[in-house]
Design a protein around this motif. Structure first.
Motif, mmCIF file in Angstrom:
data_model
loop_
_atom_site.group_PDB
_atom_site.id
_atom_site.type_symbol
_atom_site.label_atom_id
_atom_site.label_comp_id
_atom_site.label_asym_id
_atom_site.label_seq_id
_atom_site.Cartn_x
_atom_site.Cartn_y
_atom_site.Cartn_z
ATOM 1 N N ASP A 1 -74.484 -41.416 33.783
ATOM 2 C CA ASP A 1 -73.650 -40.772 33.299
ATOM 3 C C ASP A 1 -74.409 -40.300 31.864
ATOM 4 O O ASP A 1 -75.809 -40.297 31.949
ATOM 5 C CB ASP A 1 -72.247 -41.609 32.563
ATOM 6 C CG ASP A 1 -72.994 -42.968 31.602
ATOM 7 O OD1 ASP A 1 -74.087 -42.881 31.392
ATOM 8 O OD2 ASP A 1 -71.995 -43.700 31.458
ATOM 9 N N ASP B 1 -62.558 -35.313 34.634
ATOM 10 C CA ASP B 1 -62.854 -34.979 33.499
ATOM 11 C C ASP B 1 -62.645 -33.358 33.255
ATOM 12 O O ASP B 1 -63.888 -32.550 33.899
ATOM 13 C CB ASP B 1 -64.115 -35.330 32.797
ATOM 14 C CG ASP B 1 -64.273 -35.070 31.413
ATOM 15 O OD1 ASP B 1 -63.313 -34.829 30.723
ATOM 16 O OD2 ASP B 1 -65.420 -34.866 30.963
ATOM 17 N N ASP C 1 -64.505 -42.260 30.487
ATOM 18 C CA ASP C 1 -65.712 -41.179 30.484
ATOM 19 C C ASP C 1 -65.868 -41.222 31.960
ATOM 20 O O ASP C 1 -65.780 -42.339 32.844
ATOM 21 C CB ASP C 1 -66.823 -41.856 29.703
ATOM 22 C CG ASP C 1 -66.513 -41.407 28.062
ATOM 23 O OD1 ASP C 1 -65.746 -40.471 27.843
ATOM 24 O OD2 ASP C 1 -67.338 -42.256 27.509
ATOM 25 N N PRO C 2 -66.322 -40.154 32.313
ATOM 26 C CA PRO C 2 -66.663 -39.958 33.927
ATOM 27 C C PRO C 2 -67.981 -40.754 34.198
ATOM 28 O O PRO C 2 -68.687 -40.872 33.133
ATOM 29 C CB PRO C 2 -66.826 -38.453 34.197
ATOM 30 C CG PRO C 2 -67.082 -37.960 32.601
ATOM 31 C CD PRO C 2 -66.478 -38.901 31.762
ATOM 32 N N SER D 1 -63.529 -40.221 36.544
ATOM 33 C CA SER D 1 -63.724 -41.525 35.616
ATOM 34 C C SER D 1 -63.202 -42.385 36.578
ATOM 35 O O SER D 1 -62.305 -42.087 37.581
ATOM 36 C CB SER D 1 -62.992 -41.220 34.431
ATOM 37 O OG SER D 1 -61.797 -40.872 34.442
#
Ligand SMILES: [Zn+2]
Length: 333
Positions: free
Chosen positions: A137, A80, A93-94, A87
């Motif tokens: 996260d 990202d 999303d990572p 991700s």
């Protein structure tokens, strides 16, 4: 009356040798419904799945057959640009789990130059909380798994200095229970998967002095059932992935000889699928790359000759750890 032990019974005709060629076929074909390796692997497995499949292939000495450039580019594209984390697949999303898997794959390929290393370091650092713990996260779930992922990632990048290690150690220590085991958070039940994460964490940070070595080793050997398989907690069925979590933990503690390696080997080999290749969680179940890598890695720790040596802390080929000059702590007598 004592409750009967939950266990499985191994069949007479269960495989007793390693189905080498079948596993290679299984790992190469898994999830493919097109001739494109990336398509199949990412659709079904994502970055952590790639790590399981590629590590399994490497333990079988077959990495050369994987499309390395395609995989490196894929991981690079999963980083990202905003946070620096990696991700599960493009457009997601990572997450710290996939960040570690991505870094492990690139380390195996000696291609860490493909990603922005400083951005990964910044991402991991951003997830450390004031109490020393890590979230997985930006959504904020705290778990000792993430403490392991954080230090494993940073140590592979040679940047362990980027976070507050002493504080991170304090948090992991606060998750230790009276039985010597560890849970996901303070006062959470001991669980073999989390014990592996916490011992791996303490191995990387060289703080195994904090562990109740023999109390914990005893709890771990009590995971072996009459079938030879290992479970993750009392009253649970044996499962091949726990062969890895328990065995790597016992190896880190220098107590591998406290269980019957012969019986465990027999159980793991019985979990192979004789038709498709691959290992399942239990004999007769459907095989997958996750149980295949942990089955192979456990057999490696048990000294299976055809499988390359695995490092118990990182679950990566030992030669990669050696060439990176990493020396996670292992207790020996
Ligand atoms: Zn499992």
């Amino acid at each position: 009356m004592a409750t009967p032990i939950k266990d499985v019974i191994l069949k007479e005709n269960a495989p007793v040798t390693i189905l080498f060629d079948k596993h290679i076929e299984f790992l190469r074909d898994y999830g493919k419904d097109d001739n494109n390796f990336e398509f199949g692997m990412t659709d079904y497995l994502r970055v952590s799945g790639m790590y399981w499949g590629l590590t399994a292939l490497e333990l079988l000495d077959q990495t050369h057959s994987s499309p390395q450039e395609e995989i490196v580019t894929y991981i690079k594209n999963c980083q990202d640009p905003e946070t620096g984390g990696i991700s599960a697949c493009l457009g997601h999303d990572p997450h710290l789990l996939h960040t570690l898997s991505g870094v492990q794959i690139l380390a195996m390929y000696d291609r860490l130059d493909a990603i922005d290393v400083e951005a990964v370091v910044k991402y991991v650092k951003s997830l450390q909380q004031p109490d020393g713990s890590f979230t997985g996260d930006k959504w904020g779930e705290v778990d000792t798994r993430f403490s392991f992922c954080a230090v494993a990632t940073l140590s592979l990048l040679k940047r362990l200095d980027a976070v507050d290690v002493d504080n991170a150690v304090k948090f992991v220590e606060s998750c230790m229970n009276f039985d010597g085991g560890f849970g996901s958070r303070p006062l959470s039940e001991s669980h073999a998967g989390l014990i592996y994460c916490c011992l791996g964490f303490l191995s990387i940070t060289h703080r195994l002095d904090l562990v109740k070595r023999d109390v914990l080793a005893w709890w771990l050997c009590e995971r072996q059932l009459p079938s030879g398989g290992l479970n993750g907690r009392p009253e649970k069925l044996p499962d091949v992935c726990y062969s890895w979590w328990v065995l790597s933990s016992l190896t880190i503690l220098g107590r591998l000889h406290w269980i019957s390696g012969e019986k465990l080997k027999k159980f793991i080999l019985a979990c192979q699928d004789t038709e498709t290749g691959g290992f399942a969680d239990r004999p007769g179940d459907v095989p997958d790359p996750y149980h295949t890598v942990f089955g192979l890695a456990a057999l490696s720790l048990l000294g299976q000759a055809e499988i390359k040596n695995v490092n118990p802390t990182y679950c990566m080929p030992q030669h990669v750890i050696d060439s990176m000059q990493l020396s996670p702590q292992i207790l020996r007598d």
